[in-house]
Design an enzyme around this catalytic site. Structure first.
Site, PDB file in Angstrom:
ATOM      1  N   ASP A 197     -40.985  43.563  46.868  1.00  0.00           N
ATOM      2  CA  ASP A 197     -41.389  44.270  45.291  1.00  0.00           C
ATOM      3  C   ASP A 197     -42.264  44.802  45.782  1.00  0.00           C
ATOM      4  OD1 ASP A 197     -43.494  42.098  45.698  1.00  0.00           O
ATOM      5  OD2 ASP A 197     -42.254  41.127  44.080  1.00  0.00           O
ATOM      6  N   SER A 198     -43.087  45.033  46.528  1.00  0.00           N
ATOM      7  CA  SER A 198     -44.722  46.521  46.750  1.00  0.00           C
ATOM      8  C   SER A 198     -43.486  47.274  46.744  1.00  0.00           C
ATOM      9  CB  SER A 198     -45.258  46.641  48.354  1.00  0.00           C
ATOM     10  OG  SER A 198     -43.928  46.373  49.173  1.00  0.00           O
ATOM     11  N   ASP A 212     -36.241  40.994  48.184  1.00  0.00           N
ATOM     12  CA  ASP A 212     -37.851  39.581  47.585  1.00  0.00           C
ATOM     13  C   ASP A 212     -36.767  39.861  46.163  1.00  0.00           C
ATOM     14  OD1 ASP A 212     -40.630  39.454  48.131  1.00  0.00           O
ATOM     15  OD2 ASP A 212     -40.884  41.179  48.164  1.00  0.00           O
ATOM     16  N   LYS A 223     -36.990  35.677  49.027  1.00  0.00           N
ATOM     17  CA  LYS A 223     -38.063  35.526  50.034  1.00  0.00           C
ATOM     18  C   LYS A 223     -38.640  35.633  48.127  1.00  0.00           C
ATOM     19  CE  LYS A 223     -41.464  38.612  51.240  1.00  0.00           C
ATOM     20  NZ  LYS A 223     -42.081  38.558  49.457  1.00  0.00           N
ATOM     21  N   GLU A 272     -49.438  35.168  53.289  1.00  0.00           N
ATOM     22  CA  GLU A 272     -50.428  36.193  53.191  1.00  0.00           C
ATOM     23  C   GLU A 272     -51.613  35.655  53.180  1.00  0.00           C
ATOM     24  OE1 GLU A 272     -48.440  38.847  50.171  1.00  0.00           O
ATOM     25  OE2 GLU A 272     -49.913  40.233  50.383  1.00  0.00           O
TER      26      GLU A 272
HETATM   27  O1  KIV Z   1     -43.516  42.839  48.623  1.00  0.00           O
HETATM   28  C1  KIV Z   1     -43.667  43.195  50.060  1.00  0.00           C
HETATM   29  O2  KIV Z   1     -43.881  43.906  50.489  1.00  0.00           O
HETATM   30  C2  KIV Z   1     -43.999  41.723  50.782  1.00  0.00           C
HETATM   31  C3  KIV Z   1     -45.520  41.900  51.868  1.00  0.00           C
HETATM   32  C4  KIV Z   1     -46.607  42.462  51.434  1.00  0.00           C
HETATM   33  C5  KIV Z   1     -45.078  40.816  53.180  1.00  0.00           C
HETATM   34  O3  KIV Z   1     -44.019  40.535  49.889  1.00  0.00           O
END
Ligand code: KIV
Length: 271
Positions: A51-52, A90, A118, A187
Site C-alpha cells: 500500500d506504499s 497488502d 499482509k 519495519e
Molecule cells: O507497503 C509497503 O510497500 C510495505 C513495505 C514498506 C514493506 O509495507
C-alpha cells in the site's frame, strides 16, 4: 513478450525451507508489469504489491487512502509480469475491520493472483490471522512501524526501543505465529530486536529497517531505484546508482547482497 499464466514456483514451503536451512531470501515491491517481470526474472523470491503505492504511485502523503480496488488493479498488472515469484498483497487501511469484510477483501486479492496477504498490526489480529489461514489464505503479519497507524503513532519513527515495548513485540509476534501467520515483516526497529524476533520464530521474518539478522529484506521499488523525491530513510540504498543505471543488474546486486547478508550494512540499521 508474453509471460502470462506462468506457474508460481516460490511457495510458503520454499521460504520455510530456506529459513530452516539458514539461507536468506529477498523481496521487493512492484506495482506494474515491467518491474514485476524484471524483479521476478532476477530470482527475487517475493514481490509485494504494497500500500506504499498510495505514496509512490498515487502521490498521497500516506498509505491511508489506498483501497482494495487499487491493490487488486496492481496485483493484476504484477501477476502478468511475474515469472515465478510469490506475490504478496497488502490489505489496505480498514480493509480487515470485521470477519466478513476481511474474508471478502482477502479472497478478492487472492482471486486476482496474490499468493499471500499482509496485514499491519499486533496480537489484536490473532483471530483475523486464524480466520484467514484456516480458510487457505496465508498471512504475513506486519509489526514494528505500521504506516497505517501513522496518526496513532504520531509519525514514522523507530519502534521497540524501550525494553518493555521490545518484549511486547516479541510476545505478540509469537501470538501471531501461533495463530497461523506464515511470515512476519518487521519495519523500522533496532537491529538487536530484529535478530531476537527472528530467532524466536520458526516462520520466515522479512525486515525493512530491522537490521541484517532477519531472514529476508524488502525495499520499496522507488527507494531502490533512487526515485523517491523525499529524504531517504536510513535503511534505504539506491542500488541503481551502483550499477550505472542498469536496472536488471541493480536487482541482481540487491538479490546477491541480501542472500550474502551484506545488505543492509550497519549504516542502514538502527541501534
Ligand atoms: O507497503 C509497503 O510497500 C510495505 C513495505 C514498506 C514493506 O509495507
Amino acid at each position: 513478450m508474453s509471460v502470462h499464466n506462468t506457474p508460481q514456483t516460490v511457495t510458503i514451503k520454499t521460504l520455510a525451507k530456506l529459513k530452516a536451512e539458514g539461507e536468506k531470501f529477498s523481496c521487493l515491491t512492484a506495482y506494474d508489469y515491467c518491474s514485476a517481470y524484471a524483479v521476478s526474472k532476477a530470482g527475487v523470491e517475493v514481490i509485494l504489491v504494497g500500500d506504499s503505492l498510495g505514496m509512490v504511485i498515487q502521490g498521497h502523503d500516506s498509505s491511508l487512502p489506498v483501497t482494495i480496488d487499487d491493490i487488486a488493479y496492481h496485483i493484476r498488472c504484477v501477476r502478468r509480469g511475474n515469472v515465478g515469484s510469490m506475490i504478496m498483497a497488502d490489505m489496505p487501511f480498514m480493509s480487515f475491520y470485521s470477519e466478513d469484510v476481511t474474508l471478502k477483501n482477502a479472497a478478492a486479492l487472492m482471486s486476482e493472483g496474490a499468493h499471500i496477504v499482509k496485514l499491519e498490526g499486533g496480537a489484536w489480529l490473532s483471530e483475523t490471522t486464524r480466520l484467514l489461514s484456516e480458510r487457505g489464505i496465508p498471512v504475513c503479519a506486519h509489526m514494528g512501524l505500521t504506516p497505517q497507524s501513522v496518526n496513532h503513532l504520531g509519525g514514522y519513527s523507530v519502534q521497540g526501543r524501550d525494553p518493555d515495548a521490545a518484549q511486547t513485540m516479541v510476545d505478540e509476534a509469537l501470538v501471531l505465529q501461533e495463530a497461523g501467520a506464515s511470515m512476519l515483516l518487521l519495519e523500522c526497529i533496532p537491529e538487536e530486536l530484529g535478530e531476537r524476533i527472528t530467532k524466536a520464530l520458526h516462520i520466515p521474518v522479512i525486515g525493512i529497517g530491522a537490521g541484517a539478522k532477519t531472514d529476508s529484506q524488502i525495499m520499496v521499488w522507488h527507494d531502490f531505484i533512487g526515485m523517491w523525491p523525499g529524504r531517504p530513510a536510513k535503511f534505504v540504498k539506491n542500488f541503481l546508482a551502483d550499477t550505472d543505471g542498469d536496472i536488471q543488474a541493480a536487482i541482481a546486486l540487491y538479490h546477491s547482497q541480501v542472500k550474502a547478508g551484506t545488505f543492509p550494512g550497519p549504516e542502514h540499521s538502527y541501534e
